[in-house]
Design a protein around this motif. Structure first.
Motif: not given
Ligand code: MRU
Length: 375
Positions: A279-285, A326-338
């Motif tokens: 499971p892959f979680y994102v934590a954020a306010p 040199n991109p500093a960020f990438d985007v993880t699609p919602a479908g991969l986020i538990a």
């Protein structure tokens, strides 16, 4: 905990004061602070990652604006507001991806404009009154960030399902150094550690600027958490060896559908986690969620200096004139986020509905307290 962003006033009163930052470019070699009330210096500190991490740059910009605006104390209220707008716009341009930066500055400007309208009507506005209101709002943002981190820690504990000794992989630094306290991705880890559950953390090094090895490993070790450093290209092998039970990362901006931007390399970790059934979680306010963006495709991605890749920390590691992306960020699609761990609970798919419900409750609370809702 660490104090990466604070307001420093040396007398009895809170004004005059300065923005005080841990200089994160010097870690882990030395823990040094800088203090400033200079607009160009604050912009530069955000751009050079002296202060970094989405919530921390929001707090730094708000306190920075308050520090800078002390120089406009003698102006008329009208000129003070014009100057504040100009400074806020300049600071907001320092880094494009983390929504917290523009969010915190917008919130400060909304407060100033409201204060000026209300007090102005009563003939009571002065620059000194505005200066006080601005610092009030900036300090409120800092205090709230502290509470948000604690809330994320409490709710995030659920992803451990009461199990001890879990292997947790994280990428970049979404810890105490990236917030005003405790972190986002590291908050559930700190809570699990405090509860004696002995989490075992794998920290990705995080090329090219090494926030994982320089900052995450440093702060976890300092807190007595079991942490092992791995190079970014080792994550697949470590997962295959069954050493990782879950992944928790932070986010710089989350779109209304749950797509999440975070440090470059996060997307790859999410793909690996999916392929290993982890499971892959994102934590954020909530302040990291940008309801104005329907999907992650519209999240602006910061492009940084090619020399960060060619000359890692001053050492030539590639031909000096080679082409670099040199991109500093990438985007993880919602479908991969538990799940998205917030201070109000864990959001689960489908995220569009979950995010709408979260904001309905936040907006409702602000309406009841008669305060400005998040934009
Ligand atoms: O470039 P940085 O170091 O500011 O990137 C930081 C990240 O990507 C963090 O994971 C994110 O801001 C979340 S911090 C709580």
């Amino acid at each position: 905990m660490l104090d990466p962003v604070r307001w420093a006033s040396h007398g009895e009163n809170r004004l005059p004061g300065k923005l005080r930052l841990i200089d994160q470019t010097r870690l882990p070699e030395e823990l040094q602070y800088i203090e400033t009330d200079d607009l160009a210096e604050i912009h530069d500190a955000i751009r050079r990652l002296v202060v970094r991490g989405a919530p921390a740059i929001g707090c730094a910009a708000a306190l920075g604006l308050a520090a800078v605006m002390q120089h406009a104390r003698d102006r008329s209220p009208h000129d003070y507001l014009t100057e504040a707008r100009r400074a806020a716009e300049f600071l907001a341009g320092a880094r494009p991806t983390a929504v917290n930066l523009a969010w915190a500055l917008d919130r400060c400007m909304t407060r100033l404009e409201r204060e000026s309208a209300v007090r102005g009507a009563a003939g009571e506005t002065t620059a000194a009154v505005l200066e006080d209101a601005l610092l009030d709002e900036a300090l409120a943002i800092l205090r709230e960030d502290l509470d948000l981190c604690r809330g994320i820690g409490e709710h995030g504990l659920a992803v451990f399902e009461g199990r001890s000794g879990l292997g947790v992989l994280t990428h970049c630094n979404a810890g105490a150094l990236a917030t005003s306290d405790y972190g986002t991705a590291l908050a559930p880890i700190y809570r699990a550690h405090e509860m004696g559950m002995g989490p075992r953390v794998f920290a990705d090094e995080t090329r090219p600027l090494l926030q994982g090895s320089r900052l995450t490993v440093w702060e976890l070790q300092r807190a007595g958490v079991d942490v092992t450093l791995i190079c970014d290209n080792m994550a697949a092998q470590v997962m295959r060896e069954d050493r990782v039970d879950l992944v928790i990362v932070g986010a710089d901006r989350i779109a209304a559908n749950g797509d999440a931007a975070n440090k470059i390399g996060t997307y790859g970790v999410a793909v690996l986690a999916r392929s290993h059934g982890i499971p892959f979680y994102v934590a954020a306010p909530y302040s990291t969620i940008d309801r104005a963006l329907e999907t992650g495709e519209s999240i602006p991605i910061e492009q940084r200096d090619p020399d960060e890749v060619r000359r890692g920390f001053g050492k030539l590691t590639a031909p000096p004139d080679c082409k670099v992306y040199n991109p500093a960020f990438d985007v993880t699609p919602a479908g991969l986020i538990a799940g998205i761990i917030t201070e109000r609970g864990i959001l689960r798919p489908p995220y569009t509905a979950a995010i709408e419900a979260l904001f309905a409750s936040v907006d409702g609370e602000h309406a009841r307290r008669n305060t400005a809702p998040p934009t």
